[in-house]
Write a protein that holds these residues in place. Structure first.
Motif, PDB file in Angstrom:
ATOM      1  N   ASP A 107       0.835  -1.203   0.000  1.00 41.43           N
ATOM      2  CA  ASP A 107       0.000   0.000   0.000  1.00 41.43           C
ATOM      3  C   ASP A 107       0.872   1.257   0.000  1.00 41.43           C
ATOM      4  N   ARG A 108       1.930   1.234   0.813  1.00 43.83           N
ATOM      5  CA  ARG A 108       2.838   2.376   0.868  1.00 43.83           C
ATOM      6  C   ARG A 108       3.503   2.598  -0.487  1.00 43.83           C
ATOM      7  N   LYS A 109       3.935   1.507  -1.122  1.00 43.83           N
ATOM      8  CA  LYS A 109       4.566   1.612  -2.440  1.00 43.83           C
ATOM      9  C   LYS A 109       3.579   2.132  -3.481  1.00 43.83           C
ATOM     10  N   VAL A 110       2.329   1.661  -3.417  1.00 43.26           N
ATOM     11  CA  VAL A 110       1.305   2.127  -4.359  1.00 43.26           C
ATOM     12  C   VAL A 110       1.089   3.623  -4.186  1.00 43.26           C
ATOM     13  N   GLU A 111       1.012   4.081  -2.926  1.00 43.78           N
ATOM     14  CA  GLU A 111       0.831   5.516  -2.686  1.00 43.78           C
ATOM     15  C   GLU A 111       2.012   6.310  -3.225  1.00 43.78           C
ATOM     16  N   GLN A 112       3.229   5.795  -3.005  1.00 43.36           N
ATOM     17  CA  GLN A 112       4.411   6.482  -3.513  1.00 43.36           C
ATOM     18  C   GLN A 112       4.397   6.523  -5.038  1.00 43.36           C
ATOM     19  N   LEU A 113       4.022   5.409  -5.658  1.00 44.07           N
ATOM     20  CA  LEU A 113       3.964   5.373  -7.121  1.00 44.07           C
ATOM     21  C   LEU A 113       2.892   6.318  -7.651  1.00 44.07           C
ATOM     22  N   GLN A 114       1.735   6.354  -6.969  1.00 39.18           N
ATOM     23  CA  GLN A 114       0.672   7.266  -7.408  1.00 39.18           C
ATOM     24  C   GLN A 114       1.135   8.714  -7.292  1.00 39.18           C
ATOM     25  N   GLU A 115       1.829   9.024  -6.212  1.00 37.35           N
ATOM     26  CA  GLU A 115       2.344  10.374  -6.034  1.00 37.35           C
ATOM     27  C   GLU A 115       3.378  10.695  -7.112  1.00 37.35           C
ATOM     28  N   LEU A 116       4.255   9.725  -7.387  1.00 40.53           N
ATOM     29  CA  LEU A 116       5.265   9.917  -8.430  1.00 40.53           C
ATOM     30  C   LEU A 116       4.616  10.114  -9.795  1.00 40.53           C
ATOM     31  N   LYS A 136       4.930  13.347 -12.061  1.00 39.74           N
ATOM     32  CA  LYS A 136       5.412  13.232 -13.445  1.00 39.74           C
ATOM     33  C   LYS A 136       4.361  13.762 -14.419  1.00 39.74           C
ATOM     34  N   HIS A 137       3.077  13.467 -14.136  1.00 38.25           N
ATOM     35  CA  HIS A 137       1.990  13.922 -15.009  1.00 38.25           C
ATOM     36  C   HIS A 137       1.959  15.453 -15.033  1.00 38.25           C
ATOM     37  N   GLU A 138       2.076  16.065 -13.846  1.00 31.63           N
ATOM     38  CA  GLU A 138       2.096  17.520 -13.802  1.00 31.63           C
ATOM     39  C   GLU A 138       3.300  18.060 -14.558  1.00 31.63           C
TER      40      GLU A 138
END
Length: 146
Positions: free
Chosen positions: A58-67, A71-73
């Motif tokens: 879950d922590r990794k998923v949150e980090q990836l979503q944030e990344l 990146k999208h921005e």
């Protein structure tokens, strides 16, 4: 009396066999209970390990979503900057393009209208200076290239 003794002995033997059977059953149930307790303890350890893995995931998923969001921005900013830069480059290309240079280097034609001596222009305007006839003068004006 012997039959009573024999019956009592038979009854005792029967009860002893039943006690032995009950002891064996009790022992088997205790072993089953111990195995179940061990299995439960192992399952709890495994559940804790799995829970830790899920929390890490879950922590990794949150980090990836944030990344991905960052990146999208960043990509949106780059696209916006690229569009602006593209527009500026297109405008610059129009200014320095051979077609634009050819158009700007082409001589411009200026037409001067000569006014008759009476000072009245054919369109009713006043004359600027004395001119003898009603001819048109054409001049080619070239601007220097920059």
């Amino acid at each position: 009396m012997q039959t009573q003794v024999e019956e009592a002995n038979a009854r005792i033997n029967s009860l002893l066999a039943e006690v032995k059977s009950l002891k064996e059953s009790l022992l088997l149930e205790r072993e089953a209970k111990e195995e179940a307790r061990k299995a439960q303890a192992e399952a709890e350890v495994r559940n804790k390990e799995l829970l830790k893995k899920v929390e890490d995931s879950d922590r990794k998923v949150e980090q990836l979503q944030e990344l991905v969001h960052i990146k999208h921005e960043g990509l949106e900013d780059k696209i916006s900057n690229s569009k602006s830069e593209n527009q500026v480059l297109r405008q610059q290309a129009l200014v320095v393009s051979p077609t634009a240079k050819a158009l700007s280097a082409r001589p411009r034609t200026v037409i001067f209208q000569r006014i008759p001596e009476n000072g009245n222009a054919p369109n009713g305007e006043a004359a600027v200076g004395p001119v003898t006839d009603m001819t048109l003068a054409v001049a080619n004006v070239c601007e220097p290239e920059s």
